[in-house]
Design a protein around this motif. Structure first.
Motif, PDB file in Angstrom:
ATOM      1  N   ILE A  78     -78.372 -45.058  12.963  1.00 52.91           N
ATOM      2  CA  ILE A  78     -79.706 -45.516  13.360  1.00 52.91           C
ATOM      3  C   ILE A  78     -79.753 -47.038  13.350  1.00 52.91           C
ATOM      4  N   GLN A  79     -79.132 -47.655  12.368  1.00 53.15           N
ATOM      5  CA  GLN A  79     -79.081 -49.123  12.329  1.00 53.15           C
ATOM      6  C   GLN A  79     -78.368 -49.667  13.564  1.00 53.15           C
ATOM      7  N   LYS A  80     -77.305 -48.998  13.997  1.00 50.92           N
ATOM      8  CA  LYS A  80     -76.589 -49.433  15.201  1.00 50.92           C
ATOM      9  C   LYS A  80     -77.495 -49.366  16.430  1.00 50.92           C
ATOM     10  N   LEU A  81     -78.330 -48.323  16.488  1.00 54.10           N
ATOM     11  CA  LEU A  81     -79.259 -48.209  17.612  1.00 54.10           C
ATOM     12  C   LEU A  81     -80.251 -49.363  17.636  1.00 54.10           C
ATOM     13  N   ARG A  82     -80.512 -49.929  16.483  1.00 53.33           N
ATOM     14  CA  ARG A  82     -81.471 -51.022  16.368  1.00 53.33           C
ATOM     15  C   ARG A  82     -80.826 -52.382  16.604  1.00 53.33           C
ATOM     16  N   SER A  83     -79.544 -52.403  16.904  1.00 54.47           N
ATOM     17  CA  SER A  83     -78.844 -53.677  17.066  1.00 54.47           C
ATOM     18  C   SER A  83     -77.981 -53.652  18.320  1.00 54.47           C
ATOM     19  N   LYS A  84     -77.191 -54.686  18.476  1.00 56.68           N
ATOM     20  CA  LYS A  84     -76.296 -54.761  19.631  1.00 56.68           C
ATOM     21  C   LYS A  84     -75.161 -53.752  19.546  1.00 56.68           C
ATOM     22  N   ASP A  85     -75.024 -53.080  18.428  1.00 56.20           N
ATOM     23  CA  ASP A  85     -73.987 -52.064  18.290  1.00 56.20           C
ATOM     24  C   ASP A  85     -74.386 -50.743  18.943  1.00 56.20           C
ATOM     25  N   ALA A  86     -75.532 -50.710  19.584  1.00 54.40           N
ATOM     26  CA  ALA A  86     -76.003 -49.475  20.213  1.00 54.40           C
ATOM     27  C   ALA A  86     -75.004 -48.953  21.233  1.00 54.40           C
ATOM     28  N   GLU A  87     -74.249 -49.831  21.851  1.00 50.05           N
ATOM     29  CA  GLU A  87     -73.268 -49.392  22.851  1.00 50.05           C
ATOM     30  C   GLU A  87     -72.154 -48.558  22.220  1.00 50.05           C
ATOM     31  N   LYS A  88     -72.025 -48.609  20.903  1.00 51.19           N
ATOM     32  CA  LYS A  88     -70.979 -47.859  20.217  1.00 51.19           C
ATOM     33  C   LYS A  88     -71.417 -46.452  19.831  1.00 51.19           C
ATOM     34  N   ILE A  89     -72.641 -46.095  20.158  1.00 48.33           N
ATOM     35  CA  ILE A  89     -73.161 -44.764  19.854  1.00 48.33           C
ATOM     36  C   ILE A  89     -72.825 -43.834  21.018  1.00 48.33           C
ATOM     37  N   ASN A  90     -72.261 -42.666  20.722  1.00 46.59           N
ATOM     38  CA  ASN A  90     -71.917 -41.765  21.826  1.00 46.59           C
ATOM     39  C   ASN A  90     -73.164 -41.031  22.337  1.00 46.59           C
ATOM     40  N   PHE A  91     -73.028 -40.463  23.499  1.00 47.46           N
ATOM     41  CA  PHE A  91     -74.157 -39.831  24.176  1.00 47.46           C
ATOM     42  C   PHE A  91     -74.741 -38.682  23.361  1.00 47.46           C
ATOM     43  N   ARG A  92     -73.891 -37.859  22.805  1.00 43.13           N
ATOM     44  CA  ARG A  92     -74.368 -36.705  22.032  1.00 43.13           C
ATOM     45  C   ARG A  92     -75.198 -37.156  20.834  1.00 43.13           C
ATOM     46  N   THR A  93     -74.712 -38.162  20.138  1.00 39.51           N
ATOM     47  CA  THR A  93     -75.452 -38.681  18.989  1.00 39.51           C
ATOM     48  C   THR A  93     -76.793 -39.241  19.428  1.00 39.51           C
ATOM     49  N   PHE A  94     -76.796 -39.994  20.520  1.00 38.81           N
ATOM     50  CA  PHE A  94     -78.041 -40.574  21.013  1.00 38.81           C
ATOM     51  C   PHE A  94     -79.032 -39.490  21.405  1.00 38.81           C
ATOM     52  N   THR A  95     -78.551 -38.450  22.074  1.00 33.76           N
ATOM     53  CA  THR A  95     -79.470 -37.380  22.469  1.00 33.76           C
ATOM     54  C   THR A  95     -80.007 -36.637  21.246  1.00 33.76           C
ATOM     55  N   ASN A  96     -79.204 -36.506  20.186  1.00 33.92           N
ATOM     56  CA  ASN A  96     -79.695 -35.893  18.940  1.00 33.92           C
ATOM     57  C   ASN A  96     -80.818 -36.730  18.332  1.00 33.92           C
ATOM     58  N   VAL A  97     -80.658 -38.043  18.351  1.00 32.64           N
ATOM     59  CA  VAL A  97     -81.692 -38.926  17.818  1.00 32.64           C
ATOM     60  C   VAL A  97     -82.963 -38.785  18.647  1.00 32.64           C
ATOM     61  N   LEU A  98     -82.833 -38.814  19.966  1.00 36.47           N
ATOM     62  CA  LEU A  98     -84.008 -38.655  20.826  1.00 36.47           C
ATOM     63  C   LEU A  98     -84.688 -37.308  20.599  1.00 36.47           C
ATOM     64  N   TYR A  99     -83.888 -36.253  20.495  1.00 33.99           N
ATOM     65  CA  TYR A  99     -84.442 -34.918  20.281  1.00 33.99           C
ATOM     66  C   TYR A  99     -85.227 -34.864  18.970  1.00 33.99           C
ATOM     67  N   SER A 100     -84.696 -35.528  17.945  1.00 36.36           N
ATOM     68  CA  SER A 100     -85.388 -35.509  16.653  1.00 36.36           C
ATOM     69  C   SER A 100     -86.707 -36.271  16.708  1.00 36.36           C
ATOM     70  N   LEU A 101     -86.861 -37.146  17.708  1.00 33.62           N
ATOM     71  CA  LEU A 101     -88.122 -37.858  17.924  1.00 33.62           C
ATOM     72  C   LEU A 101     -89.046 -37.095  18.875  1.00 33.62           C
ATOM     73  N   GLY A 102     -88.550 -35.970  19.402  1.00 30.88           N
ATOM     74  CA  GLY A 102     -89.359 -35.157  20.309  1.00 30.88           C
ATOM     75  C   GLY A 102     -89.163 -35.493  21.778  1.00 30.88           C
ATOM     76  N   TYR A 103     -88.010 -36.069  22.119  1.00 32.52           N
ATOM     77  CA  TYR A 103     -87.729 -36.453  23.506  1.00 32.52           C
ATOM     78  C   TYR A 103     -86.388 -35.896  23.946  1.00 32.52           C
ATOM     79  N   LYS A 104     -86.222 -35.797  25.261  1.00 29.66           N
ATOM     80  CA  LYS A 104     -84.931 -35.422  25.824  1.00 29.66           C
ATOM     81  C   LYS A 104     -84.671 -36.295  27.043  1.00 29.66           C
ATOM     82  N   ILE A 105     -83.429 -36.373  27.406  1.00 28.33           N
ATOM     83  CA  ILE A 105     -83.047 -37.155  28.580  1.00 28.33           C
ATOM     84  C   ILE A 105     -83.068 -36.231  29.789  1.00 28.33           C
TER      85      ILE A 105
END
Length: 88
Positions: A56-83
């Protein structure tokens, strides 16, 4: 008269890099905005998404590019969103 920005993005290579970085910024800002709106902490969101707080800290910084798609979609889903992907 062209602005500095117009001159910058008139170079295709620079424009592509700008668009990539801008999109990463938008995704990061979206997550931050939703966390704030729902009063969710980094640890709380990490627990909901089944990831470490570091992710989550990486998503809040320039390291967001290092987050894989599956992880990002899990984070979005946990917030109630989907791509949703649609042809433009």
């Amino acid at each position: 008269m062209k602005s500095t920005f117009d001159e910058f993005v008139s170079d295709p290579k620079r424009k592509k890099e700008f668009e990539k970085e801008y999109n990463e910024f938008l995704l990061s800002e979206f997550v931050l905005e939703k966390m704030e709106a729902e009063h969710i902490s980094v640890r709380g969101l990490a627990q909901r998404a089944g990831v470490s707080p570091t992710v989550i800290q990486k998503l809040r910084s320039k390291d967001a590019e290092k987050i894989n798609f599956r992880t990002f979609t899990n984070v979005l889903y946990s917030l109630g969103y989907k791509i949703k992907i649609e042809k433009i």
